[in-house]
Design a protein around this motif. Structure first.
Motif, mmCIF file in Angstrom:
data_model
loop_
_atom_site.group_PDB
_atom_site.id
_atom_site.type_symbol
_atom_site.label_atom_id
_atom_site.label_comp_id
_atom_site.label_asym_id
_atom_site.label_seq_id
_atom_site.Cartn_x
_atom_site.Cartn_y
_atom_site.Cartn_z
ATOM 1 N N GLU A 99 0.808 -1.215 0.000
ATOM 2 C CA GLU A 99 0.000 0.000 0.000
ATOM 3 C C GLU A 99 0.844 1.268 0.000
ATOM 4 O O GLU A 99 0.340 2.357 -0.307
ATOM 5 N N ARG A 100 2.137 1.146 0.318
ATOM 6 C CA ARG A 100 3.040 2.298 0.271
ATOM 7 C C ARG A 100 3.836 2.321 -1.033
ATOM 8 O O ARG A 100 4.815 3.053 -1.144
ATOM 9 N N PHE A 101 3.419 1.494 -1.977
ATOM 10 C CA PHE A 101 4.032 1.420 -3.309
ATOM 11 C C PHE A 101 5.470 0.908 -3.261
ATOM 12 O O PHE A 101 6.295 1.283 -4.092
ATOM 13 N N LYS A 102 5.736 0.046 -2.302
ATOM 14 C CA LYS A 102 7.038 -0.608 -2.227
ATOM 15 C C LYS A 102 6.947 -1.976 -2.913
ATOM 16 O O LYS A 102 5.969 -2.704 -2.716
ATOM 17 N N PRO A 103 7.937 -2.354 -3.740
ATOM 18 C CA PRO A 103 7.878 -3.641 -4.442
ATOM 19 C C PRO A 103 7.838 -4.814 -3.470
ATOM 20 O O PRO A 103 8.561 -4.836 -2.470
ATOM 21 N N VAL A 104 6.954 -5.761 -3.761
ATOM 22 C CA VAL A 104 6.813 -6.971 -2.953
ATOM 23 C C VAL A 104 7.318 -8.185 -3.717
ATOM 24 O O VAL A 104 8.087 -8.992 -3.189
ATOM 25 N N ALA A 105 6.883 -8.318 -4.978
ATOM 26 C CA ALA A 105 7.297 -9.471 -5.788
ATOM 27 C C ALA A 105 6.995 -9.166 -7.250
ATOM 28 O O ALA A 105 6.276 -8.214 -7.583
ATOM 29 N N THR A 106 7.551 -10.000 -8.120
ATOM 30 C CA THR A 106 7.290 -9.922 -9.555
ATOM 31 C C THR A 106 6.993 -11.323 -10.071
ATOM 32 O O THR A 106 7.729 -12.268 -9.770
ATOM 33 N N ILE A 107 5.901 -11.451 -10.806
ATOM 34 C CA ILE A 107 5.531 -12.741 -11.392
ATOM 35 C C ILE A 107 5.765 -12.649 -12.896
ATOM 36 O O ILE A 107 5.048 -11.923 -13.599
ATOM 37 N N ASP A 108 6.776 -13.344 -13.384
ATOM 38 C CA ASP A 108 7.026 -13.356 -14.829
ATOM 39 C C ASP A 108 7.004 -14.765 -15.408
ATOM 40 O O ASP A 108 7.160 -14.947 -16.622
ATOM 41 N N SER A 109 6.825 -15.764 -14.532
ATOM 42 C CA SER A 109 6.720 -17.148 -14.996
ATOM 43 C C SER A 109 6.117 -17.996 -13.888
ATOM 44 O O SER A 109 5.981 -17.538 -12.738
ATOM 45 N N PHE A 110 5.748 -19.220 -14.209
ATOM 46 C CA PHE A 110 5.216 -20.160 -13.235
ATOM 47 C C PHE A 110 5.609 -21.569 -13.669
ATOM 48 O O PHE A 110 5.948 -21.811 -14.838
ATOM 49 N N ASP A 111 5.585 -22.465 -12.717
ATOM 50 C CA ASP A 111 6.004 -23.835 -12.997
ATOM 51 C C ASP A 111 4.833 -24.630 -13.587
ATOM 52 O O ASP A 111 3.743 -24.648 -13.025
ATOM 53 N N ARG A 112 5.091 -25.272 -14.710
ATOM 54 C CA ARG A 112 4.090 -26.126 -15.353
ATOM 55 C C ARG A 112 4.771 -27.442 -15.756
ATOM 56 O O ARG A 112 5.581 -27.461 -16.677
ATOM 57 N N ASP A 113 4.415 -28.483 -15.039
ATOM 58 C CA ASP A 113 4.986 -29.816 -15.301
ATOM 59 C C ASP A 113 6.515 -29.792 -15.260
ATOM 60 O O ASP A 113 7.191 -30.390 -16.105
ATOM 61 N N GLY A 114 7.037 -29.059 -14.281
ATOM 62 C CA GLY A 114 8.473 -29.045 -14.084
ATOM 63 C C GLY A 114 9.239 -28.077 -14.964
ATOM 64 O O GLY A 114 10.473 -28.000 -14.876
ATOM 65 N N GLN A 115 8.538 -27.316 -15.808
ATOM 66 C CA GLN A 115 9.199 -26.351 -16.680
ATOM 67 C C GLN A 115 8.612 -24.958 -16.462
ATOM 68 O O GLN A 115 7.434 -24.811 -16.095
ATOM 69 N N ALA A 116 9.433 -23.951 -16.674
ATOM 70 C CA ALA A 116 8.981 -22.567 -16.520
ATOM 71 C C ALA A 116 8.116 -22.160 -17.705
ATOM 72 O O ALA A 116 8.521 -22.318 -18.863
ATOM 73 N N ASP A 117 6.928 -21.675 -17.391
ATOM 74 C CA ASP A 117 6.002 -21.207 -18.421
ATOM 75 C C ASP A 117 5.823 -19.701 -18.260
ATOM 76 O O ASP A 117 5.715 -19.203 -17.131
ATOM 77 N N LYS A 118 5.800 -18.970 -19.358
ATOM 78 C CA LYS A 118 5.735 -17.511 -19.305
ATOM 79 C C LYS A 118 4.479 -16.986 -19.995
ATOM 80 O O LYS A 118 3.863 -17.665 -20.826
ATOM 81 N N PHE A 119 4.144 -15.729 -19.649
ATOM 82 C CA PHE A 119 3.006 -15.063 -20.278
ATOM 83 C C PHE A 119 3.445 -14.464 -21.615
ATOM 84 O O PHE A 119 4.637 -14.211 -21.843
#
Length: 492
Positions: A99-119
């Motif tokens: 809420e103070r506009f401080k970075p918490v995390a970034t989601i640029d990929s996720f695990d799918r069947d053991g491999q990184a999948d991206k948007f």
């Protein structure tokens, strides 16, 4: 000499009035088509001045936030605990801020069947109360559902159904999820409404298709034309939705590009529009505009508590807020280069009572905070919605003291007085706000109240008048008889 001086003063006064009138007139024109000014609409559709309900306080870019430049961000979402999720479409990532506009995390990929999948060029984002992230992964033609730990829950890909065309291409651009984990997706090229998927990700139906509005002249011309001419004409098809949001009760609020019908809707589970439109004008953005500029183009909607909702006009960069009854509360924003104005506004969200507006072209977030007037009006609507009549009465009176042009506030006072049983005063406020239905209701209740309070007196007066009338009637009959007898005696 004295007359000349008086004439000079009078001429000077007239000139000053003309200058003042011209400046006021310029303000009204500016409120219609120029940069955004704070205004409202009267019962007669005139643009009237209004205090600013919100003011821009900060302009945030990716480098300012320490997350690198945003590239064509398309959507933004705020959770109950005020975490901010920014969909950075051009960079194929989701940036999470506190809420103070401080970075918490970034989601640029996720695990799918053991491999990184991206948007790939995601366009829409929704986050549930449990922090489940739903992404309209447009470039990959799918909807991705991640849990609070960024673990893959399911992927919704192109469905197979008899309701869809043979060559249908699934390109979701906006998504929401209800408490039953049903996903509602807005897809490109779909004119049948929103696509509904069950908790398992299976397509079930369409919901909330827009009606088709036909120009009578064009329809007649089409009927009289040849087959070859008709093939060159535009088909009568429903308009596409432009965005959607969902409230705590599961109702879907949606905007569309319809120029003739209702471009804001509230859909129930059956897909029926149940939005209340009891204001002076239907919620639609700007009511007054020039033919060259055209009506508002609404591209996003945000639902707050107490059934308040706000819509974003991409054409003039304005944010319009309405009460649950459809009364226009306030407006802010605009197109331009100053703080509080935008280049290509794409999305809006609330953080408490503050607003965040996402600019797609500039990759910036503008923060708007309430003024004293905006806070008072928001609280007045909340108090009325929750049934706190006395508090709503006081708050609406405060808003009127700050803005006498806010005519629907008089109706709010009248409704509070109506609930408190002060029907006479309620009638006066309903008359001030031109609220004829509630005025009639207050008048009927006032009449019953008067009859109830003065029933004994009224009945006594009626009985006395009836008795007097009866005595008078008997007296007149007796007098006639006596006169008749006396005349007979004289004849004899």
């Amino acid at each position: 000499m004295l007359r000349r001086i008086r004439r000079g003063r009078a001429s000077l006064l007239i000139a000053l009035c003309c200058i003042l009138g011209a400046s006021l007139g310029g303000t009204l024109v500016q409120a219609e088509d120029g940069t955004a000014a704070s205004y409202n609409y009267s019962f007669w559709g005139d643009t009237v001045a209004s205090p600013a309900a919100y003011q821009a306080t900060a302009l945030l870019s990716g480098p300012d936030l320490g997350v690198g430049p945003f590239k064509e961000p398309n959507d933004i979402h705020v959770t109950k605990d005020k975490q901010i999720y920014v969909l950075d479409s051009g960079n194929n990532r989701i940036v999470i801020l506190d809420e103070r506009f401080k970075p918490v995390a970034t989601i640029d990929s996720f695990d799918r069947d053991g491999q990184a999948d991206k948007f790939q060029n995601p366009q829409g984002l929704f986050v549930t109360e449990e922090k489940h992230v739903i992404v309209a992964d447009t470039g990959n033609k799918r909807v991705v559902h991640l849990d609070q730990h960024i673990k893959l829950v399911k992927i919704v890909e192109a469905p197979e159904s008899e309701l869809l065309q043979a060559h249908f291409q699934f390109q979701p651009v906006r998504v929401v999820m209800d408490e039953a984990q049903r996903i509602y997706a807005m897809a490109t090229g779909i004119f049948d409404g929103f696509m509904e998927f069950n908790a398992d990700g299976a397509f079930t139906s369409f919901i909330g298709a827009n009606r088709v509005y036909v120009d009578p002249v064009e329809y007649l011309w089409k009927r009289l034309s040849t087959r070859a001419q008709r093939s060159q004409m535009v088909m009568f098809t429903p308009t596409e939705f432009t965005n959607l949001d969902i409230d705590d009760e599961g109702f879907i609020y949606a905007t569309n590009g319809d120029l003739w019908g209702d471009n804001i809707k509230k859909l129930n589970a059956q897909g029926n529009d149940i939005l209340r439109r009891t204001g002076y004008f239907n919620p639609q953005g700007d009511v007054r505009y020039t033919p060259e500029a055209g009506p508002s183009r609404l591209v996003d909607i945000d639902v707050a508590d107490s059934e308040m909702y706000s819509v974003l006009d991409s054409k003039r960069g304005r944010v319009f807020t309405y009460s649950g009854d459809g009364h226009f509360m306030y407006v802010f924003g605009g197109i331009g280069n100053q703080l509080g104005e935008f280049n290509t506004p794409a999305a809006i969200e609330r953080v408490g009572d503050d607003f965040l507006v996402l600019d797609k072209a500039l990759g910036e977030i503008t923060v708007f905070q309430t003024t004293a007037y905006g806070r008072t009006l928001n609280e007045a609507v909340r108090s009325y919605y929750s049934g706190e009549e006395e508090e709503a009465f006081q708050l609406f009176n405060q808003t009127i003291n700050m803005n006498a042009n806010l005519e629907f506030a008089y109706a709010g006072i009248g409704k509070s007085l109506l609930r408190q049983g002060d029907y006479d005063e309620a009638m006066k406020h309903f008359k001030r706000s031109m609220d004829q239905p509630n005025y009639s209701k207050a008048f009927l209740l006032f009449r019953k109240q008067v009859m109830r309070e003065h029933f004994a007196t009224i009945m006594t007066v009626i009985v006395v008048l009836a008795a007097c009338a009866l005595l008078l009637r008997n007296y007149r009959k007796t007098s006639v008889r006596k006169r008749g007898v006396s005349i007979e005696q004289r004849v004899d």
